[in-house]
Design an enzyme around this catalytic site. Sequence first.
Site, PDB file in Angstrom:
ATOM      1  N   CYS A   2      -1.589   5.700  42.936  1.00  0.00           N
ATOM      2  CA  CYS A   2      -2.997   5.403  43.100  1.00  0.00           C
ATOM      3  C   CYS A   2      -3.789   6.689  43.020  1.00  0.00           C
ATOM      4  O   CYS A   2      -3.257   7.766  43.224  1.00  0.00           O
ATOM      5  CB  CYS A   2      -3.263   4.789  44.470  1.00  0.00           C
ATOM      6  SG  CYS A   2      -2.340   3.279  44.749  1.00  0.00           S
ATOM      7  N   GLY A  28      -4.059   4.625  38.113  1.00  0.00           N
ATOM      8  CA  GLY A  28      -3.899   3.209  38.409  1.00  0.00           C
ATOM      9  C   GLY A  28      -4.926   2.389  37.673  1.00  0.00           C
ATOM     10  O   GLY A  28      -6.117   2.684  37.771  1.00  0.00           O
ATOM     11  N   ASN A 102      -2.815   6.375  49.014  1.00  0.00           N
ATOM     12  CA  ASN A 102      -1.921   6.703  47.902  1.00  0.00           C
ATOM     13  C   ASN A 102      -0.581   7.094  48.515  1.00  0.00           C
ATOM     14  O   ASN A 102      -0.528   8.019  49.333  1.00  0.00           O
ATOM     15  CB  ASN A 102      -2.513   7.862  47.091  1.00  0.00           C
ATOM     16  CG  ASN A 102      -1.573   8.404  46.014  1.00  0.00           C
ATOM     17  OD1 ASN A 102      -1.619   9.568  45.667  1.00  0.00           O
ATOM     18  ND2 ASN A 102      -0.712   7.559  45.489  1.00  0.00           N
ATOM     19  N   GLY A 103       0.470   6.411  48.111  1.00  0.00           N
ATOM     20  CA  GLY A 103       1.793   6.695  48.663  1.00  0.00           C
ATOM     21  C   GLY A 103       2.455   5.398  49.063  1.00  0.00           C
ATOM     22  O   GLY A 103       2.001   4.320  48.705  1.00  0.00           O
ATOM     23  N   TYR A 242       4.901  13.813  35.094  1.00  0.00           N
ATOM     24  CA  TYR A 242       4.342  12.626  34.440  1.00  0.00           C
ATOM     25  C   TYR A 242       2.986  12.192  34.959  1.00  0.00           C
ATOM     26  O   TYR A 242       2.096  11.860  34.185  1.00  0.00           O
ATOM     27  CB  TYR A 242       5.321  11.463  34.597  1.00  0.00           C
ATOM     28  CG  TYR A 242       4.782  10.114  34.191  1.00  0.00           C
ATOM     29  CD1 TYR A 242       4.617   9.793  32.845  1.00  0.00           C
ATOM     30  CD2 TYR A 242       4.425   9.161  35.140  1.00  0.00           C
ATOM     31  CE1 TYR A 242       4.112   8.558  32.465  1.00  0.00           C
ATOM     32  CE2 TYR A 242       3.929   7.919  34.769  1.00  0.00           C
ATOM     33  CZ  TYR A 242       3.775   7.623  33.433  1.00  0.00           C
ATOM     34  OH  TYR A 242       3.277   6.415  33.062  1.00  0.00           O
TER      35      TYR A 242
HETATM   36  P1  5GP Z   1      11.679   3.947  28.772  1.00  0.00           P
HETATM   37  O1  5GP Z   1      12.333   4.522  27.558  1.00  0.00           O
HETATM   38  O2  5GP Z   1      12.395   4.326  30.000  1.00  0.00           O
HETATM   39  O3  5GP Z   1      11.523   2.458  28.658  1.00  0.00           O
HETATM   40  O4  5GP Z   1      10.187   4.521  28.848  1.00  0.00           O
HETATM   41  C1  5GP Z   1       9.953   5.885  28.888  1.00  0.00           C
HETATM   42  C2  5GP Z   1       8.461   6.096  28.976  1.00  0.00           C
HETATM   43  O5  5GP Z   1       7.968   5.607  30.232  1.00  0.00           O
HETATM   44  C3  5GP Z   1       8.067   7.565  28.908  1.00  0.00           C
HETATM   45  O6  5GP Z   1       7.125   7.721  27.860  1.00  0.00           O
HETATM   46  C4  5GP Z   1       7.416   7.846  30.238  1.00  0.00           C
HETATM   47  O7  5GP Z   1       6.252   8.643  30.055  1.00  0.00           O
HETATM   48  C5  5GP Z   1       7.020   6.520  30.771  1.00  0.00           C
HETATM   49  N1  5GP Z   1       7.053   6.496  32.248  1.00  0.00           N
HETATM   50  C6  5GP Z   1       7.624   7.360  33.108  1.00  0.00           C
HETATM   51  N2  5GP Z   1       7.413   7.026  34.377  1.00  0.00           N
HETATM   52  C7  5GP Z   1       6.662   5.923  34.356  1.00  0.00           C
HETATM   53  C8  5GP Z   1       6.084   5.118  35.388  1.00  0.00           C
HETATM   54  O8  5GP Z   1       6.207   5.368  36.580  1.00  0.00           O
HETATM   55  N3  5GP Z   1       5.365   4.053  34.962  1.00  0.00           N
HETATM   56  C9  5GP Z   1       5.190   3.756  33.631  1.00  0.00           C
HETATM   57  N4  5GP Z   1       4.468   2.685  33.301  1.00  0.00           N
HETATM   58  N5  5GP Z   1       5.707   4.508  32.646  1.00  0.00           N
HETATM   59  C10 5GP Z   1       6.445   5.571  33.000  1.00  0.00           C
HETATM   60 MG    MG Z   2       5.083   8.298  28.194  1.00  0.00          MG
END
Ligand code: 5GP
Ligand code: MG
Length: 467
Positions: A2, A28, A102-103, A242
Site C-alpha cells: 500500500c 496499490g 501499509n504492512g 521491485y
Molecule cells: P512470473 O514470471 O513469476 O510469473 O512474473 C515475474 C514478474 O512479476 C516480474 O516482472 C516481477 O516484476 C513481477 N512481480 C514481482 N513481485 C510482484 C508482486 O508482488 N506482485 C506482482 N503483481 N508482480 C510482481
Molecule cells: Mg515486472
Amino acid sequence: MCGIFGIEGAPDAANLTYLGLYAQQHRGQESAGIVSWDGEQLHAERGMGKVAEIFDERKLSELPGGRSIGHTRYSTAGSSVIANAQPIVVMTSMGPLGIVHNGNLVSAMATRHELEAAGSIFQTTSDSEVFLHLMATRPHHEVVESLLRVLGDVRGAYSLLLISREGLIAARDPHGFRPLILGELDGQPCFASETCAFDLLEARPLRELDRGEVVVARGDQIESYRLPPVARASRCVFEHVYFSRPDSEVFSDTVAQSRLEMGARLAREAPVEADVVVPVPDSGLYGALGFSRASRTPIELGLIRNHYIGRTFIEPQQSIRHFGVKVKLNPVRELIAGKRIVLVDDSIVRGTTSRKIVNMVREAGATEVHVRITSPPTAFSCVYGIDTPTRSELIASDHSQEEIRRFIRADSLAYLSLEGVLGSVSGSPDSYCTACWSGDYPVPAESHGEPQAELFPLRLEAAGSRA
Ligand code: 5GP
Ligand code: MG
C-alpha cells in the site's frame, strides 16, 4: 502492499492527499480512500480502482478541513472488496478515528479471534482493523496513549497514519519493515510512504521516521514517542528490488541507484556472451541498464509495455485465443530478431509470466534467450505485506534453478546472490528483511510461513496490475 499519505494543518488537506496518493499509485491500484477532519467531524470517501477514477473535484470538495490521510491499496490480507478499502473509520469513546496502514500484522488473526470472542464486530477482513478495535478496548484521554499501548502488543509490519480530533499520528513498527517519511510543506508536517509523493507536491522530505517511532502532528508542531526497541532493523529490501518507484529515496538510498547496482553486480556474477540486453518493463529497466553498462553489452528496449490496461480486459467471447501477457507486453521485432538476448527482470515469482516472455522473445526471432534476475529465487511467502502468493505457488519453493530454467525455456538462467542484493544498498546487511529468499523471518509468522491472508475466510485474488 500500500501507499499512504497524510498532511496536518494545511488548507486543502484532502486535495494535497489526493496528489500524494496519485504519485504513489504504483503501490496499490485496487482501491483508494481519503479521510479528512474539519475540526468537528471526519469525512471519508473510498472507492475501488485508481485514485483518478475515484476522486473528482466534487468529491474532494466534500472532504473539508486541514487534516487528512489517504491510502492506495494492494491487498495482502483480506479480500479485494470495497469493505476492505482504507481508510477504515470508526467511532470510539475517544471520538472518531480513521486509519491507513501499509504492512501486515502477523498477530492479527489471533487478536481478532480474541476480540470477536469478547464481542467485537469487525466490518472488514483486513488485518488493519485490528488496530482500531484494540484502541477502542484501551481508551485513554489522549489518543496517542491508547495507540502506544496497542502498538506494544501487536506483532508484524506497520507503517500507519491515524487521524483523530487530537491530531495526525504516524507510526512505524520497531523493525522498520516498511518505509515512512516525514516531510514539510509550507511549514506543515506531512507523511508519505515514498519521497516521490513529496516531489509532486514540492514538499521537502525531512527524514525517515525511526523504526519504533510514533509522531504526533498537531498544527505545525510535532511530538515524538518511542516504542520499546528490538535488536535489529528488518527493512524490506524488496522495496528496492521491485516495489518502490525508481525516483524515490527509500531507507536512505535512491531506488534507481540500487537497481543499477544490482544489475551491474549481476553482470559480474553471471556474465554471458550476448548481442543485446533487453529489460522486462517496467520493473526490469534499471537492472537491465546496470547490467548493460557493466557488461558493455548494448541495451535495446525490445519489449514495450502497454500502460493503459484498466482493471478488466475483455477478450472476444467467440475466440479461443487467450491473450495472457500479450495484452501487457509486445516485442519490437527489429530489435530482437537474429540476436542473442539477455532478458533482465527483477524477480521470478510463479514463473508463468517469465515463461511467456521468453517464448514471446523467441517468436520475435531471438536466437538465444538468457534470463538474468536481479534478486535471489523467491522461495518463501512474505508475511509482512508484499503480495507473494502462498509458498506452493512460488516456483522456487520446490524447484531447482535448472528446473526453473527448463520451465521458462531459457538458454540460461541466473539470479543475483543475496550478498549481491545487500551489497547494492547502503545499510548494513543485517538491517534488512530477506525472508522471501532466505526463509529467515524476523517476526515469526503464525502459520508456518504462509501469509496471514490465508487465515482470513474471504480471500479473493488481488487485482494489482504491477509490471
Ligand atoms: P512470473 O514470471 O513469476 O510469473 O512474473 C515475474 C514478474 O512479476 C516480474 O516482472 C516481477 O516484476 C513481477 N512481480 C514481482 N513481485 C510482484 C508482486 O508482488 N506482485 C506482482 N503483481 N508482480 C510482481
Ligand atoms: Mg515486472
